[in-house]
Design a protein around this motif. Structure first.
Motif, mmCIF file in Angstrom:
data_model
loop_
_atom_site.group_PDB
_atom_site.id
_atom_site.type_symbol
_atom_site.label_atom_id
_atom_site.label_comp_id
_atom_site.label_asym_id
_atom_site.label_seq_id
_atom_site.Cartn_x
_atom_site.Cartn_y
_atom_site.Cartn_z
ATOM 1 N N PRO A 1 0.811 -1.222 0.000
ATOM 2 C CA PRO A 1 0.000 0.000 0.000
ATOM 3 C C PRO A 1 0.847 1.276 0.000
ATOM 4 N N GLN A 2 1.941 1.274 0.736
ATOM 5 C CA GLN A 2 2.803 2.456 0.752
ATOM 6 C C GLN A 2 3.403 2.720 -0.628
ATOM 7 N N ALA A 3 3.828 1.651 -1.322
ATOM 8 C CA ALA A 3 4.370 1.813 -2.671
ATOM 9 C C ALA A 3 3.307 2.369 -3.606
ATOM 10 N N ALA A 4 2.083 1.882 -3.478
ATOM 11 C CA ALA A 4 1.000 2.367 -4.340
ATOM 12 C C ALA A 4 0.782 3.864 -4.148
ATOM 13 N N ALA A 5 0.734 4.301 -2.897
ATOM 14 C CA ALA A 5 0.502 5.720 -2.612
ATOM 15 C C ALA A 5 1.647 6.585 -3.122
ATOM 16 N N THR A 6 2.877 6.122 -2.921
ATOM 17 C CA THR A 6 4.035 6.913 -3.346
ATOM 18 C C THR A 6 4.114 7.005 -4.868
#
Length: 337
Positions: free
Chosen positions: A148-153
């Motif tokens: 999820p963090q990669a998706a947001a970034t």
């Protein structure tokens, strides 16, 4: 008396010569048999247990198979030399074609660029990935180990503008998957493999001027130790086969397998072509030493394209923060009818 003495002397000379030749012959056989055994197991597709990991390094064994052949020839041992030559030829026969271009179908549709990238638990440099998408004009992006963090970034850095259509199954750790596209997606979803429970996002891409193309972000289990090899077999055998008389399909991702693994070859035989293999780039490593591990590069990331699709080019790109390199395939689709 002289004749008898001469015969005894000659016999004493021949016996030491025979004794010296025997250890040398044994040494030759010991040098030849490992490569010969490897060739037999590889050709028969008999990788099991620890051989699953070992078979990923078959190209290196093929190169090394020349050494026992040279040794046997230098020592003039005919039997070992013949076996060594057969083993070297067999291994070269399965490895060398990956460095040669293959014939491609004659198609006149649009070109689509497919990029696959394993993000290593979401730790890959998101800026580098977005730059790669932008500069290489990527149309479809398949990602594995997608968090999820990669998706947001990635969205914050502009991926949402470059590839606005998506099917995301982001999860913490290594199980997440994602599929991004420049063109509209339909029939989307994300299935979960039985082995390691890795997700595989999929969707049908509507490329203007071409028939619909189903794309899936592939990520079967890794055979990182012997006890999980059954999971590896299970996940590879569950990958969606090609549909030669149906819709076009592309599988792109981290397959945790090379072309020396029988389950991957069986999948390709359903009607796919390995893009790197088709363009003479099949020996370019995509996993191994890129995060500092002392491992020779092996080719486990692939773009498998329906054989009705022409592969124009394949390139492999560093992805800082990941232990994989990204693979970009330029595909020419059939025209819509």
């Amino acid at each position: 008396m002289t004749a008898v003495t001469t015969e005894l002397s000659e016999d004493r000379i021949e016996r030491p010569v025979r004794r010296r030749r025997t250890p040398v012959t044994v040494l030759c056989w010991l040098a030849v048999l490992p490569a010969a055994g490897w060739a037999v197991l590889r050709l028969a597709g008999l990788e099991r247990g620890p051989l699953v990991q070992a078979f990923a390094f078959t190209p290196y064994v093929a190169a090394g198979a020349l050494a026992p052949l040279v040794l046997a020839l230098a020592l003039r041992r005919r039997g070992p030399a013949v076996v060594a030559a057969l083993a070297a030829l067999a291994l070269a026969g399965v490895v060398v074609p990956r460095a040669l271009d293959a014939d491609e179908p004659a198609v006149d549709g649009p070109t689509v660029r497919v990029l696959t990238a394993n993000l290593l638990l979401g730790q890959a440099d998101p800026g580098a990935l977005v730059d790669l998408v932008r500069t290489r004009r990527v149309d479809v992006l398949a990602v594995q180990e997608f968090t999820p963090q990669a998706a947001a970034t990635l969205d914050r850095l502009g991926l949402a503008t470059l590839l606005p259509y998506r099917e995301l199954a982001a999860e913490p750790g290594a199980t997440g998957s994602g599929l991004y596209a420049r063109f509209p997606l339909s029939d989307t979803g994300a299935r979960r493999n039985q082995g390691f429970a890795f997700r595989q996002a999929y969707g049908t891409v509507a490329v203007p001027g071409a028939p619909p193309v189903r794309v899936e972000s592939a990520h079967p289990a890794s055979p990182y130790e012997v006890r999980v090899v059954p999971d590896w077999f299970t996940d590879l055998r569950a990958q969606p086969p090609a549909t030669p008389h149906g819709p076009l399909s592309v599988l792109a991702g981290d397959f945790n397998a090379t072309l020396d693994h029988a389950p991957l070859r069986a999948l390709i035989a359903t009607g796919y072509a390995d893009a790197a293999d088709a363009t003479g780039r099949g020996l370019v490593g995509t996993w191994g030493p890129y995060d500092g591990d002392p491992i020779p590069p092996v080719t486990i990331d692939h773009v498998l394209a329906d054989r009705r699709i022409a592969v124009r080019a394949v390139s492999v790109h560093p992805l800082p923060g990941s232990d994989h390199r990204a693979v970009l395939a330029e595909l020419r689709l059939p025209a819509a009818r």
